[in-house]
Motif scaffolding. Structure first.
Motif, PDB file in Angstrom:
ATOM      1  N   VAL B 297       0.857  -1.086  -0.019  1.00  0.00           N
ATOM      2  CA  VAL B 297      -0.056   0.294   0.067  1.00  0.00           C
ATOM      3  C   VAL B 297       0.912   1.233  -0.086  1.00  0.00           C
ATOM      4  N   GLY B 298       2.373   0.953  -0.125  1.00  0.00           N
ATOM      5  CA  GLY B 298       3.041   2.384  -0.144  1.00  0.00           C
ATOM      6  C   GLY B 298       4.533   2.072  -0.198  1.00  0.00           C
ATOM      7  N   VAL B 299       5.206   3.061  -0.254  1.00  0.00           N
ATOM      8  CA  VAL B 299       6.703   2.822  -0.281  1.00  0.00           C
ATOM      9  C   VAL B 299       7.321   3.950   0.211  1.00  0.00           C
ATOM     10  N   LEU B 300       8.396   3.884   1.118  1.00  0.00           N
ATOM     11  CA  LEU B 300       9.253   5.117   1.650  1.00  0.00           C
ATOM     12  C   LEU B 300      10.574   4.971   0.869  1.00  0.00           C
ATOM     13  N   SER B 301      10.649   5.787   0.016  1.00  0.00           N
ATOM     14  CA  SER B 301      11.795   6.012  -0.816  1.00  0.00           C
ATOM     15  C   SER B 301      12.464   7.251  -0.298  1.00  0.00           C
TER      16      SER B 301
END
Lengths: 72, 332
Positions: B297-301
């Motif tokens: 549901v998401g990504v921390l880049s």
């Protein structure tokens, strides 16, 4: 190590493995449907207290970027 | 006896199959999907001069400790972004750090095979104990209180130590590979460990027994965490997947994987409701999974190197990621 000692170590090891497996085999297991239902229930009950899920209003966010103050 | 062992293994598999009337993803098909999670970097904490290997939040939700192979533990005030303390380490090959629930002590350990405990509250930070008995590297440490700490080691054992005597009270023996991580249950009566034998094990802290073993991963388990209800655990592995095992059903109930993902999982942390799993990967990202539906549901880049550690404070107000790029980032 003489082969006699080695085989008695192996037997001790095998005995421990069997004892451990016996312990693990004898536990009570519930159905995955019940386990899943309980996990889903916990999530829904606690969702409203989860800031990362619900979002955090800027006024309550301790990590909100502070705007620089100008002294007039 | 070999026959008996095989028979017992078959018995366990059969019992698990009998309990397996569905899987979590199917059971959760009626649940509303988690919202798309878009978190922003709120703080980038700069100060370490080399790879960060571990971080741990204080229970006050503000302070945190990080460990880097620059040979330092840094204590940060996450709200201001300032460094509050620096603890120089005797050995720079640190792999883990921990904050005691009281906030009085921190611990570190690594290739020196020792767990060193420091008192933060004395006028000058003092080493209060060097816990020396493991014959392999210290991969993880977690305080139960100011008087007890749990450690996991490359010597394949975990241990419970008495901080007053500096001696091991209980040694947990059963893994056949290096123990890489451990997590305390919410009720503090048990803990789980993940190891290079690709197994996760549940232990009773007081009687020292291994109660359950969870299989399924095909490589080292690097990260492990309890679901907040205490009834399930989540593991992250070099096999590029995370898995949730339910303790009462004694089996895997859902996996978190993606064909496009071919980097190992290094770390994981859960949001307070357990709905979101933040998993750090070798590919420099932290992916966010819906724990019930198994969807990303998401990504921390934002990191320029492997994400080595993640942590969510007790109040769940943010997630912190630490990286080999020497920075820590706070997101919410």
């Amino acid at each position: 190590m003489s082969s006699k000692m080695q085989s008695s170590n192996n037997i001790a090891q095998a005995r421990r493995t069997v004892q451990q497996l016996r312990l693990e085999a004898n536990i009570e297991r519930i159905k995955v449907s019940k386990a899943s239902a309980d996990l889903m229930h916990y999530c829904s009950e606690h969702a409203k207290y989860d800031p990362l899920l619900m979002g955090i209003p800027a006024s309550e966010n301790p990590f909100k970027d502070k705007k620089p103050c100008t002294i007039l | 006896m070999k026959k008996e062992a095989e028979a017992l293994k078959t018995q366990i598999e059969a019992a698990r199959k009998a309990a397996c009337d569905t899987d979590m993803a199917s059971a959760a098909s009626g649940v509303a999907p988690a919202p798309r999670v878009q978190l922003k970097t709120r703080r980038t904490l700069k100060g370490h001069l080399a790879k960060i290997y571990a971080m741990h939040w204080s229970t006050d939700n503000k302070l945190m400790v990080s460990a880097s192979q620059d040979g330092k533990l840094l204590i940060w005030d996450s709200h201001s972004g300032n460094k509050v303390n620096a603890v120089p380490l005797k050995s720079s090959w640190v792999m883990t750090c921990a904050y005691a629930p009281s906030g009085n002590l921190v611990a570190s350990g690594g290739l020196d095979n020792m767990c060193t405990v420091y008192n933060l509250k004395t006028p000058v930070i003092k080493t209060v104990k060097e816990l020396d008995a493991h014959t392999g590297y210290l991969s993880c440490a977690r305080f139960l209180s100011d008087t007890e700490i749990l450690t996991s080691s490359g010597d394949t054992t975990c241990a419970l130590w008495d901080l007053e005597t500096g001696k091991q009270k209980t040694v947990f023996l059963n893994h056949v590979g290096d123990c890489m991580c451990l997590a305390l249950s919410p009720d503090m009566n048990s803990f789980v460990s993940g190891a290079c034998d690709s197994l996760a094990k549940l232990w009773d802290i007081r009687d020292g027994q291994c109660k359950q073993t969870f299989q399924g991963h095909t490589s080292d388990i690097n990260a492990i965490s309890f679901y907040p209800s205490g009834n399930a655990i989540i593991t992250g592995s070099d096999d590029c997947t995370c898995k949730m095992y339910d303790l009462r059903a004694d089996q895997e109930v859902i996996g978190y994987q993606d064909a496009a993902l071919n980097s190992g999982v290094t770390s994981l942390a859960l949001s307070v409701s357990g709905r979101l799993v933040f998993a750090g990967y070798d590919d420099f990202n932290c992916n966010i999974w819906d724990s019930l539906k198994g969807e990303k549901v998401g990504v921390l880049s934002g990191h320029d190197n492997r994400v080595s550690c993640t942590g969510v404070p007790v109040d769940g107000m943010c997630v912190c990621t630490g990286s080999w790029d020497s920075f820590l980032k706070i997101w919410n």
